[in-house]
Design a protein around this motif. Structure first.
Motif, PDB file in Angstrom:
ATOM      1  N   GLU A 226      22.885  34.987  31.731  1.00  0.00           N
ATOM      2  CA  GLU A 226      23.759  35.218  32.644  1.00  0.00           C
ATOM      3  C   GLU A 226      24.859  34.523  32.752  1.00  0.00           C
ATOM      4  O   GLU A 226      24.742  33.225  32.535  1.00  0.00           O
ATOM      5  N   ARG A 227      26.202  35.135  33.156  1.00  0.00           N
ATOM      6  CA  ARG A 227      27.327  34.227  33.065  1.00  0.00           C
ATOM      7  C   ARG A 227      27.971  34.448  34.536  1.00  0.00           C
ATOM      8  O   ARG A 227      28.050  35.970  34.797  1.00  0.00           O
ATOM      9  N   TRP A 228      28.057  33.791  35.417  1.00  0.00           N
ATOM     10  CA  TRP A 228      28.845  34.017  36.852  1.00  0.00           C
ATOM     11  C   TRP A 228      30.198  33.356  37.175  1.00  0.00           C
ATOM     12  O   TRP A 228      30.312  32.254  36.797  1.00  0.00           O
ATOM     13  N   ARG A 229      31.210  33.987  38.023  1.00  0.00           N
ATOM     14  CA  ARG A 229      32.120  33.282  38.498  1.00  0.00           C
ATOM     15  C   ARG A 229      31.792  32.919  39.870  1.00  0.00           C
ATOM     16  O   ARG A 229      31.265  33.656  40.750  1.00  0.00           O
ATOM     17  N   LEU A 230      32.030  31.621  40.249  1.00  0.00           N
ATOM     18  CA  LEU A 230      31.704  30.952  41.533  1.00  0.00           C
ATOM     19  C   LEU A 230      33.025  30.732  42.257  1.00  0.00           C
ATOM     20  O   LEU A 230      33.881  29.878  42.019  1.00  0.00           O
ATOM     21  N   GLY A 231      33.266  31.022  43.595  1.00  0.00           N
ATOM     22  CA  GLY A 231      34.321  31.099  44.341  1.00  0.00           C
ATOM     23  C   GLY A 231      33.901  30.369  45.676  1.00  0.00           C
ATOM     24  O   GLY A 231      32.542  30.242  46.016  1.00  0.00           O
ATOM     25  N   ASP A 232      34.600  30.351  46.526  1.00  0.00           N
ATOM     26  CA  ASP A 232      34.271  29.838  47.950  1.00  0.00           C
ATOM     27  C   ASP A 232      33.342  30.869  48.616  1.00  0.00           C
ATOM     28  O   ASP A 232      32.386  30.362  49.626  1.00  0.00           O
ATOM     29  N   PHE A 233      33.723  32.161  48.562  1.00  0.00           N
ATOM     30  CA  PHE A 233      32.728  33.174  49.355  1.00  0.00           C
ATOM     31  C   PHE A 233      32.029  34.058  48.397  1.00  0.00           C
ATOM     32  O   PHE A 233      31.392  34.727  49.053  1.00  0.00           O
ATOM     33  N   ALA A 234      32.105  34.145  47.141  1.00  0.00           N
ATOM     34  CA  ALA A 234      31.438  35.006  46.325  1.00  0.00           C
ATOM     35  C   ALA A 234      31.064  34.468  44.925  1.00  0.00           C
ATOM     36  O   ALA A 234      31.638  33.654  44.488  1.00  0.00           O
ATOM     37  N   VAL A 235      29.939  34.921  44.692  1.00  0.00           N
ATOM     38  CA  VAL A 235      29.243  34.681  43.392  1.00  0.00           C
ATOM     39  C   VAL A 235      29.243  36.044  42.425  1.00  0.00           C
ATOM     40  O   VAL A 235      28.568  37.050  43.082  1.00  0.00           O
ATOM     41  N   THR A 236      30.013  36.089  41.450  1.00  0.00           N
ATOM     42  CA  THR A 236      30.295  37.652  40.955  1.00  0.00           C
ATOM     43  C   THR A 236      29.715  37.730  39.413  1.00  0.00           C
ATOM     44  O   THR A 236      30.174  36.408  38.659  1.00  0.00           O
ATOM     45  N   PRO A 237      29.326  38.694  38.836  1.00  0.00           N
ATOM     46  CA  PRO A 237      28.820  38.545  37.441  1.00  0.00           C
ATOM     47  C   PRO A 237      29.975  38.557  36.447  1.00  0.00           C
ATOM     48  O   PRO A 237      31.058  39.385  36.794  1.00  0.00           O
ATOM     49  N   LEU A 238      29.845  37.962  35.460  1.00  0.00           N
ATOM     50  CA  LEU A 238      30.803  38.056  34.325  1.00  0.00           C
ATOM     51  C   LEU A 238      30.278  38.738  33.124  1.00  0.00           C
ATOM     52  O   LEU A 238      28.819  38.540  33.018  1.00  0.00           O
ATOM     53  N   ALA A 239      31.107  39.296  32.372  1.00  0.00           N
ATOM     54  CA  ALA A 239      30.509  39.861  31.088  1.00  0.00           C
ATOM     55  C   ALA A 239      29.787  38.892  30.231  1.00  0.00           C
ATOM     56  O   ALA A 239      29.938  37.636  30.431  1.00  0.00           O
ATOM     57  N   THR A 240      28.679  39.453  29.360  1.00  0.00           N
ATOM     58  CA  THR A 240      28.092  38.468  28.603  1.00  0.00           C
ATOM     59  C   THR A 240      28.894  37.994  27.465  1.00  0.00           C
ATOM     60  O   THR A 240      29.706  38.668  26.931  1.00  0.00           O
ATOM     61  N   PRO A 241      28.979  36.631  27.399  1.00  0.00           N
ATOM     62  CA  PRO A 241      29.951  36.270  26.390  1.00  0.00           C
ATOM     63  C   PRO A 241      29.756  36.680  24.854  1.00  0.00           C
ATOM     64  O   PRO A 241      28.590  36.700  24.522  1.00  0.00           O
ATOM     65  N   THR A 242      30.674  36.948  24.467  1.00  0.00           N
ATOM     66  CA  THR A 242      30.487  37.016  22.798  1.00  0.00           C
ATOM     67  C   THR A 242      30.521  35.900  21.998  1.00  0.00           C
ATOM     68  O   THR A 242      30.202  36.175  20.764  1.00  0.00           O
ATOM     69  N   HIS A 243      30.982  34.825  22.520  1.00  0.00           N
ATOM     70  CA  HIS A 243      30.665  33.586  21.634  1.00  0.00           C
ATOM     71  C   HIS A 243      29.865  32.731  22.563  1.00  0.00           C
ATOM     72  O   HIS A 243      29.603  32.795  23.711  1.00  0.00           O
TER      73      HIS A 243
END
Length: 324
Positions: A226-243
């Motif tokens: 899994e890949r996630w975006r990390l911010g000050d207030f939220a952790v949100t999922p990112l699309a599965t990387p193609t590479h």
């Protein structure tokens, strides 16, 4: 044009102003375009911005010493400002301007991180607990281990981590990796953590599980793949990387239908100076496997892959434009 040459103080002042505005705006994308345009006007602008980015962690630490970061420019410019604070920011300005003695003093000062890589450099580490780390280009890491915890601090850049067994302790100490937007906690895991120029961070879990915790206290269990975006207030999922996100640990940049502007931005991380892409060709796409050990040669090869021209003003200033 020497990379360690002295820069005009007026240019460095402007670079600091851009950084302060960037820290205080909600529309970072628009402001980054303005900064990019400023960098493209002169190689001195690009070099000043590069030096400031390389010292971003120390710059922020110095600003944190002030009651309000809005005081930074008055402190730097007004003769009547508090002498201690003025001297502190003046010393940073001296480093950015580029006096060779000042840079040498910085490299041996307490502000210097435990581990640091420059443009195009990578570094592999094995810590006492068995944890293996690889730092990518333009990265800075502090190691803060104690009898109760294993704490790593990614000041900026990107790192690959494989947590060690901590065999010297009956109960393994928690492994905590801090970053600008919170921290990550891991048991036995392999993962990548990247700071995207202070806008947000991304976490990719190669193996095991990692708990991402925001500065506001939100927690998210992140599983293998899994890949996630990390911010000050939220952790949100990112699309599965193609590479494979960890391709850089093997000296490769693997892209699949990537926009040229994004590709050039990736290459810019591995070379000194300003590397730009004209909006007229930004949406061209390319795929392939590229070696990162010679980024300048990769730039020169772009005109063989796409209908573009690579324009060099100096070794520190290059821009990809449409073919004439």
């Amino acid at each position: 044009m020497p990379h360690d040459r002295t820069l005009p103080e007026s240019v460095v002042h402007t670079a600091i102003q851009w950084q302060l505005r960037l820290d205080g705006t909600d529309d970072r994308q628009a402001l980054r375009r303005s900064i990019r345009d400023w960098c493209e006007r002169h190689p001195d602008h690009a070099l000043a911005w590069e030096r400031l980015c390389d010292l971003r962690g120390e710059f922020r630490s110095l600003l944190d010493a002030l009651p309000d970061k809005d005081m930074a420019l008055p402190v730097l410019n007004n003769a009547g400002a508090d002498l201690h604070r003025r001297r502190t920011l003046k010393s940073l300005l001296a480093l950015l301007v580029g006096a060779p003695g000042g840079w040498l003093a910085y490299r041996h000062s307490p502000l210097h991180a435990d581990y640091r890589t420059g443009a195009g450099e990578q570094q592999r580490l094995t810590l006492d607990d068995g944890t293996r780390i690889q730092l990518n280009t333009r990265s800075s890491l502090d190691v803060r281990y104690s009898d109760s915890e294993r704490r790593l601090v990614l000041n900026h850049g990107e790192m690959w981590v494989e947590s060690g067994t901590d065999a010297g302790y009956a109960l393994p100490r928690p492994l905590r990796v801090e970053h600008r937007f919170g921290h990550c906690e891991a048991g036995q895991a392999r993962f990548l953590l990247r700071d995207h120029q202070g806008d947000f961070a991304t976490l990719w879990v190669e193996q095991g599980e990692v708990t991402a915790v925001t500065a506001a206290g939100q927690q998210q269990l992140c599983a293998s793949g899994e890949r996630w975006r990390l911010g000050d207030f939220a952790v949100t999922p990112l699309a599965t990387p193609t590479h494979p996100p960890a391709a850089w640990t093997r000296g490769m940049l693997v892209v699949d239908n990537m926009r040229l502007e994004e590709f050039v931005a990736e290459l810019a991380r591995y070379r000194s100076g300003h590397t730009g892409c004209d909006p007229a060709v930004a949406d061209l796409r390319l795929s392939g496997v590229f070696q990162l050990d010679h980024p300048d040669a990769l730039m020169d090869d772009l005109d063989r892959l796409l209908p573009v021209e690579v324009v060099w003003r100096t070794s520190l200033w290059v821009r990809v434009v449409a073919q004439a």
